[in-house]
Design a protein around this motif. Structure first.
Motif, PDB file in Angstrom:
ATOM      1  N   ALA A 161       0.827  -1.201   0.000  1.00  0.00           N
ATOM      2  CA  ALA A 161       0.000   0.000   0.000  1.00  0.00           C
ATOM      3  C   ALA A 161       0.862   1.251   0.000  1.00  0.00           C
ATOM      4  O   ALA A 161       0.544   2.241  -0.692  1.00  0.00           O
ATOM      5  CB  ALA A 161      -0.919   0.003   1.223  1.00  0.00           C
ATOM      6  N   GLY A 162       1.962   1.239   0.728  1.00  0.00           N
ATOM      7  CA  GLY A 162       2.826   2.409   0.778  1.00  0.00           C
ATOM      8  C   GLY A 162       3.452   2.718  -0.572  1.00  0.00           C
ATOM      9  O   GLY A 162       3.513   3.888  -0.999  1.00  0.00           O
ATOM     10  N   ARG A 163       3.933   1.665  -1.270  1.00  0.00           N
ATOM     11  CA  ARG A 163       4.519   1.893  -2.594  1.00  0.00           C
ATOM     12  C   ARG A 163       3.482   2.470  -3.542  1.00  0.00           C
ATOM     13  O   ARG A 163       3.754   3.427  -4.300  1.00  0.00           O
ATOM     14  CB  ARG A 163       5.051   0.575  -3.154  1.00  0.00           C
ATOM     15  CG  ARG A 163       5.653   0.762  -4.583  1.00  0.00           C
ATOM     16  CD  ARG A 163       5.898  -0.546  -5.290  1.00  0.00           C
ATOM     17  NE  ARG A 163       6.989  -1.273  -4.660  1.00  0.00           N
ATOM     18  CZ  ARG A 163       6.862  -2.455  -4.059  1.00  0.00           C
ATOM     19  NH1 ARG A 163       5.645  -3.001  -3.980  1.00  0.00           N
ATOM     20  NH2 ARG A 163       7.897  -3.078  -3.549  1.00  0.00           N
ATOM     21  N   LYS A 164       2.267   1.942  -3.487  1.00  0.00           N
ATOM     22  CA  LYS A 164       1.240   2.359  -4.426  1.00  0.00           C
ATOM     23  C   LYS A 164       0.798   3.798  -4.194  1.00  0.00           C
ATOM     24  O   LYS A 164       0.646   4.578  -5.152  1.00  0.00           O
ATOM     25  CB  LYS A 164       0.042   1.406  -4.307  1.00  0.00           C
ATOM     26  CG  LYS A 164      -0.971   1.557  -5.443  1.00  0.00           C
ATOM     27  CD  LYS A 164      -1.937   0.402  -5.471  1.00  0.00           C
ATOM     28  CE  LYS A 164      -2.858   0.505  -6.682  1.00  0.00           C
ATOM     29  NZ  LYS A 164      -3.806  -0.642  -6.754  1.00  0.00           N
ATOM     30  N   VAL A 165       0.590   4.173  -2.882  1.00  0.00           N
ATOM     31  CA  VAL A 165       0.124   5.523  -2.619  1.00  0.00           C
ATOM     32  C   VAL A 165       1.195   6.544  -2.971  1.00  0.00           C
ATOM     33  O   VAL A 165       0.909   7.628  -3.492  1.00  0.00           O
ATOM     34  CB  VAL A 165      -0.329   5.669  -1.158  1.00  0.00           C
ATOM     35  CG1 VAL A 165       0.849   5.619  -0.208  1.00  0.00           C
ATOM     36  CG2 VAL A 165      -1.092   6.984  -0.960  1.00  0.00           C
ATOM     37  N   LEU A 166       2.477   6.207  -2.681  1.00  0.00           N
ATOM     38  CA  LEU A 166       3.556   7.147  -3.008  1.00  0.00           C
ATOM     39  C   LEU A 166       3.687   7.330  -4.517  1.00  0.00           C
ATOM     40  O   LEU A 166       3.938   8.444  -5.002  1.00  0.00           O
ATOM     41  CB  LEU A 166       4.866   6.667  -2.400  1.00  0.00           C
ATOM     42  CG  LEU A 166       4.952   6.735  -0.862  1.00  0.00           C
ATOM     43  CD1 LEU A 166       6.254   6.122  -0.367  1.00  0.00           C
ATOM     44  CD2 LEU A 166       4.834   8.180  -0.380  1.00  0.00           C
ATOM     45  N   LYS A 167       3.510   6.237  -5.264  1.00  0.00           N
ATOM     46  CA  LYS A 167       3.592   6.358  -6.718  1.00  0.00           C
ATOM     47  C   LYS A 167       2.453   7.216  -7.247  1.00  0.00           C
ATOM     48  O   LYS A 167       2.629   8.038  -8.141  1.00  0.00           O
ATOM     49  CB  LYS A 167       3.543   4.966  -7.359  1.00  0.00           C
ATOM     50  CG  LYS A 167       4.888   4.264  -7.360  1.00  0.00           C
ATOM     51  CD  LYS A 167       4.803   2.961  -8.159  1.00  0.00           C
ATOM     52  CE  LYS A 167       6.167   2.298  -8.252  1.00  0.00           C
ATOM     53  NZ  LYS A 167       6.120   1.046  -9.047  1.00  0.00           N
ATOM     54  N   ARG A 168       1.219   7.013  -6.690  1.00  0.00           N
ATOM     55  CA  ARG A 168       0.073   7.785  -7.150  1.00  0.00           C
ATOM     56  C   ARG A 168       0.242   9.268  -6.826  1.00  0.00           C
ATOM     57  O   ARG A 168      -0.334  10.115  -7.508  1.00  0.00           O
ATOM     58  CB  ARG A 168      -1.205   7.268  -6.490  1.00  0.00           C
ATOM     59  CG  ARG A 168      -1.624   5.922  -7.038  1.00  0.00           C
ATOM     60  CD  ARG A 168      -3.112   5.728  -6.932  1.00  0.00           C
ATOM     61  NE  ARG A 168      -3.532   4.509  -7.589  1.00  0.00           N
ATOM     62  CZ  ARG A 168      -4.773   4.226  -7.914  1.00  0.00           C
ATOM     63  NH1 ARG A 168      -5.723   5.097  -7.630  1.00  0.00           N
ATOM     64  NH2 ARG A 168      -5.091   3.102  -8.525  1.00  0.00           N
TER      65      ARG A 168
ATOM     66  N   MET B  23      -0.054   8.089  13.667  1.00  0.00           N
ATOM     67  CA  MET B  23      -0.633   6.931  14.330  1.00  0.00           C
ATOM     68  C   MET B  23      -1.444   6.124  13.320  1.00  0.00           C
ATOM     69  O   MET B  23      -2.314   6.663  12.620  1.00  0.00           O
ATOM     70  CB  MET B  23      -1.522   7.374  15.491  1.00  0.00           C
ATOM     71  CG  MET B  23      -0.774   8.148  16.574  1.00  0.00           C
ATOM     72  SD  MET B  23       0.667   7.262  17.213  1.00  0.00           S
ATOM     73  CE  MET B  23      -0.094   5.817  17.902  1.00  0.00           C
ATOM     74  N   LYS B  24      -1.128   4.836  13.230  1.00  0.00           N
ATOM     75  CA  LYS B  24      -1.863   3.955  12.335  1.00  0.00           C
ATOM     76  C   LYS B  24      -3.259   3.687  12.895  1.00  0.00           C
ATOM     77  O   LYS B  24      -3.425   3.678  14.125  1.00  0.00           O
ATOM     78  CB  LYS B  24      -1.122   2.626  12.187  1.00  0.00           C
ATOM     79  CG  LYS B  24       0.249   2.735  11.535  1.00  0.00           C
ATOM     80  CD  LYS B  24       0.873   1.345  11.470  1.00  0.00           C
ATOM     81  CE  LYS B  24       2.251   1.375  10.834  1.00  0.00           C
ATOM     82  NZ  LYS B  24       2.868   0.020  10.779  1.00  0.00           N
ATOM     83  N   PRO B  25      -4.241   3.449  12.010  1.00  0.00           N
ATOM     84  CA  PRO B  25      -4.147   3.573  10.551  1.00  0.00           C
ATOM     85  C   PRO B  25      -4.406   5.010  10.106  1.00  0.00           C
ATOM     86  O   PRO B  25      -5.139   5.739  10.776  1.00  0.00           O
ATOM     87  CB  PRO B  25      -5.247   2.629  10.075  1.00  0.00           C
ATOM     88  CG  PRO B  25      -6.276   2.696  11.144  1.00  0.00           C
ATOM     89  CD  PRO B  25      -5.536   2.879  12.442  1.00  0.00           C
ATOM     90  N   PHE B  26      -3.827   5.418   9.044  1.00  0.00           N
ATOM     91  CA  PHE B  26      -4.057   6.767   8.522  1.00  0.00           C
ATOM     92  C   PHE B  26      -4.410   6.649   7.046  1.00  0.00           C
ATOM     93  O   PHE B  26      -4.053   5.699   6.354  1.00  0.00           O
ATOM     94  CB  PHE B  26      -2.809   7.647   8.704  1.00  0.00           C
ATOM     95  CG  PHE B  26      -1.535   6.968   8.298  1.00  0.00           C
ATOM     96  CD1 PHE B  26      -1.151   6.889   6.959  1.00  0.00           C
ATOM     97  CD2 PHE B  26      -0.712   6.393   9.256  1.00  0.00           C
ATOM     98  CE1 PHE B  26       0.032   6.265   6.596  1.00  0.00           C
ATOM     99  CE2 PHE B  26       0.474   5.773   8.896  1.00  0.00           C
ATOM    100  CZ  PHE B  26       0.851   5.700   7.565  1.00  0.00           C
ATOM    101  N   GLY B  27      -5.144   7.649   6.536  1.00  0.00           N
ATOM    102  CA  GLY B  27      -5.571   7.643   5.141  1.00  0.00           C
ATOM    103  C   GLY B  27      -4.509   8.213   4.222  1.00  0.00           C
ATOM    104  O   GLY B  27      -3.519   8.831   4.645  1.00  0.00           O
ATOM    105  N   ASN B  28      -4.733   8.034   2.941  1.00  0.00           N
ATOM    106  CA  ASN B  28      -3.775   8.498   1.940  1.00  0.00           C
ATOM    107  C   ASN B  28      -3.687  10.014   1.922  1.00  0.00           C
ATOM    108  O   ASN B  28      -2.608  10.583   1.728  1.00  0.00           O
ATOM    109  CB  ASN B  28      -4.184   7.979   0.553  1.00  0.00           C
ATOM    110  CG  ASN B  28      -4.135   6.453   0.493  1.00  0.00           C
ATOM    111  OD1 ASN B  28      -3.461   5.827   1.319  1.00  0.00           O
ATOM    112  ND2 ASN B  28      -4.862   5.862  -0.466  1.00  0.00           N
TER     113      ASN B  28
END
Length: 773
Positions: free
Chosen positions: A657-664, A748-753
């Protein structure tokens, strides 16, 4: 004395008879001899005249002899009478001193004074026999003109040359020692010169004795030889015996007074003890009961003192405590144990820890029993509370661990759902389903947040807190546990002010007040009214009595329950005071609430009447806003960038999820599931990364440790730490450590994009601004 005088001196009748016989014989014999020898009348007349002269001379000689002897005897008798009278006066005075004496030394000094002043002796002193190696005689009292005499002597009662004086002899032999003439006595050579130098001519030493033997001597010195006759010595012996008796009596009195003082001291100490103390004789009769045991047992000690525990133990009204004493006595040995005791008069029960010790005399026979009892009810309660606290701590640890894992799961779900929502076309059924998934995920996030509230340990750092959301969260959590007969009404301003507080403790205050209110209405139901408002407390207002003035937040929790009377209201904040049934409450809730509110500089007030419910008002000082709270921005553009970011997390789903959100968002992500590999990559090319985003709880190396190493390699590198709140790393811990290490932000987890995008862009823009300046 009169018999002795009559034996030595002829009576007048005897003198007359003797004189008549002598005169008659003289006349008859002389006349016969003259008549036989002489015939001349002239010669006879001359011889008769001569005979008369001779008779007169002879009778005069006889009369002189008799009168001289009589006068000598009278003089001697007068001297003896004077001595006896002197001794009697001295004895009488000493007897009076014995009656008036208050202490041993005062008695001895008074007796010595009377011997000198009334008896007319030159010096009197008392010496005690020491039991040291030298067998020293210690002068303890003296009176007379030669007070320096004793200081110059070597006083010992040992059988040596220095121990052959009268005092030493009297002590050693236990019989009086009389020296009628110091000058001629052969035993006095060692100390004769010193005695004669002080004009001492005769002396007597009288032993002082008790049941253990001779302990000292009374010494009396006179300035004339042969100063002590038999009758005087007898009286002086009696005086010494009286002095011995007086000393023994005063010592016994002193021992009794000391014993009484020690007994009173011991009794006073026993009265002050927190433990109950009882003393029983060997038959079980109560001889002493202290105040604590009176309080523990619930019975007047005057009533039970003298009673037998065997009988008292049979009476159900006296509870188990006396029965336990009777059982312990039957063992005839030391014993200790714990039992639950009950008192019939008030119906209360409590835990008692008791120990018994038998007291024995020299023959080994038990004479008394001493019982020590302690009310350990509070300790029992504290132990239960400790066990409860440990249980809650264990639950908190478990909840924290579960919350961490759930946060990671929810984080991946929220991120991927947001990706899917972005890709789903408007109006499609899939988009509606994804919105429900995202909504459920955020509900799960809030649930985990509530669990974390209970799992936090220790006092959190105080920070600006808006307590409105905390109240709503508590009421939402409480609603599920309340029956339908209870209604919750809330009046909470959306723009409520902020206070400087520990969020966990404020949460505890709200929950305690609300659960207490709910308990007061559990039988009949009712209304729980919770309101929050800003007020300005005037110094003259009743609210200000706790020192709370100025702008405050007022939290009011009201119920329609059974209410409280004035007596109960006065004690509701006392620790361990509770009106709940046994096992339903510890009595610590409101005392903890009061402590938290007071520590936050606030005040708490209660209004209640029986049958009309209760209202608690909590006043907490407001603080100035440092800035407006961020608001959700729907439909606004998500900030983007092109920088290269290292993303580290041990969870595969979060890495995806981290890779995908950073790419977007336009960034160039470099992801790692192993923190050690991430560190090696950063160490190899530290300048190729613009930011590091790392999880906190990871194997091999935590996020905080990774941040330290990275900042050591490249100081100032922007780092964001993500925490799911494990048992070992709470939110307050992470933020505090982050500031010390140099970490820019903690998420603090969870956090949104959107939240992640905003934090990344804010930090990178600040970094760029600093470099340009």
């Amino acid at each position: 004395m009169e018999k002795e005088l009559s034996g030595l001196t002829p009576s007048p009748i005897k003198i007359c008879i003797l004189y008549t016989i002598i005169a008659g014989l003289w006349i008859l014999l002389s006349d016969y001899a003259v008549s036989a020898l002489f015939t001349d009348p002239r010669m006879i007349r001359w011889v008769a005249s001569l005979k008369g002269l001779l008779f007169i001379f002879a009778t005069a000689c006889v009369l002189f002899r008799l009168m001289h002897r009589h006068c000598s005897v009278i003089d001697d008798s007068k001297s003896s009478l004077r001595k006896v009278s002197r001794a009697l006066r001295t004895l009488r005075g000493c007897d009076q001193a014995l009656v008036r004496a208050e202490d041993e030394h005062g008695l001895m000094e008074e007796v010595c004074r009377m011997i000198v002043e009334i008896g007319g002796y030159r010096l009197a002193w008392v010496g005690f026999a020491e039991r040291d190696e030298q067998k020293t005689i210690q002068p303890v009292a003296q009176w007379g003109y030669e007070k320096d005499y004793l200081e110059k002597l070597i006083l010992s009662w040992a059988d040596t040359e220095s121990g052959r004086g009268p005092t030493a002899m009297a002590i050693r032999t236990g019989v009086p020692c009389v020296v009628q003439n110091i000058m001629t006595n052969p035993e006095n050579t060692f100390w004769r010169a010193e005695a004669l130098g002080h004009n001492f001519a005769s002396t007597v030493s009288l032993p002082l004795s008790d049941e253990d033997g001779t302990f000292g001597a009374l010494g009396i010195y006179a300035e004339e030889p042969d100063a002590f006759d038999t009758e005087e010595l007898d009286l002086l012996k009696e005086l010494a015996d009286d002095l011995s008796y007086g000393i023994r009596t005063l010592r016994l009195k002193a021992q009794r007074e000391l014993g009484e003082k020690e007994r009173m001291l011991l009794a006073t100490a026993c009265e002050q003890l927190k433990e109950g103390v009882a003393v029983l004789d060997n038959e079980g009769a109560i001889q002493y009961l202290n105040l604590t045991l009176e309080r523990i047992s619930g019975y007047d000690r005057k009533t039970v003192t003298g009673g037998n525990v065997r009988e008292l133990g049979k009476n159900p009204d006296t509870g188990k405590i006396f029965a336990c004493m009777a059982d312990a006595m039957a063992r005839h040995t030391a014993w200790s144990g714990r039992f639950t005791a009950g008192v019939g008069r008030n119906g209360s029960s409590f835990e008692i820890e008791m120990s018994v010790s038998p007291l024995r005399d020299n023959a080994g026979t038990i004479t008394n029993y001493v019982f020590v009892s302690r009310d350990v009810s509070q300790e029992e309660r504290l132990e239960k509370q400790l066990r409860q606290s440990q249980k809650m701590e264990a639950l908190g640890t478990l909840a924290g661990g579960i919350a961490h894992d759930f946060n990671n799961i929810l984080g991946a779900i929220i991120s991927c759902t947001e990706f899917a929502l972005e890709d789903a076309p408007e109006g499609s059924p899939t988009r509606e389903d994804l919105e429900h998934v995202l909504k459920a995920s955020y509900r799960g996030k809030n649930l985990i947040k509530q669990i974390l509230t209970f799992s936090r340990r220790g006092e959190q750092e105080r920070q600006p807190v808006q307590i409105g959301p905390l109240i709503k969260e508590c009421l939402k959590f409480l609603r599920a546990s309340l029956p339908a007969s209870m209604e919750i009404r809330q009046n909470i301003s959306a723009e409520s002010g902020m206070i400087l507080a520990d969020p966990t403790q404020i949460h505890q205050v709200i929950m305690n007040l609300c659960t207490n209110a709910a308990h007061a209405m559990r039988d009949k139901g009712g209304l729980l009214d919770v309101s929050l408002s800003e007020v300005n407390v005037d110094p003259s207002a009743e609210y200000a009595r706790d020192g709370v003035t100025g702008p405050c937040m007022r939290l009011a929790v009201a119920d329609t329950g059974h209410g409280m009377d004035q007596k109960t209201l006065e004690r509701i904040f006392d620790p361990f005071f509770t009106t709940k049934k046994r096992g339903e409450g510890t009595g610590l809730g409101l005392s903890v609430v009061h402590g938290i509110v007071t520590n936050h500089g606030g005040g708490i007030h209660v209004y209640s009447e029986p049958g009309r419910g209760t209202t608690f008002e909590v006043f907490l000082p407001l603080i100035e806003r440092s800035g407006e709270l961020p608001e959700a921005r729907n439909g606004t553009a998500v900030p983007r960038g092109t920088e290269r970011i290292m993303f580290v997390d041990d969870e595969e789903d979060l890495v995806y999820a981290g890779r995908k959100v950073l790419k977007r968002l336009g960034y160039d992500p470099v992801v790692f599931q192993n923190s050690m590999e991430a560190l090696e990559a950063f160490r190899a090319h530290p300048d190729q990364f613009d930011m590091i985003i790392t999880d906190q709880s990871m194997p091999h190396m935590t996020g905080a440790e990774l941040a330290r190493e990275a900042l050591h390699i490249r100081p100032g590198i922007p780092i964001i730490l993500c925490s799911g709140f494990s048992p070992d790393t709470g939110e307050s811990f992470a933020r505090q450590e982050a500031r010390e290490i140099g970490i820019r932000e903690v998420l603090m987890k969870p956090f949104g994009n959107v939240e992640l995008a905003g934090v990344i862009r804010t930090i990178l823009d600040e970094e760029a601004s600093q470099k340009s300046n």
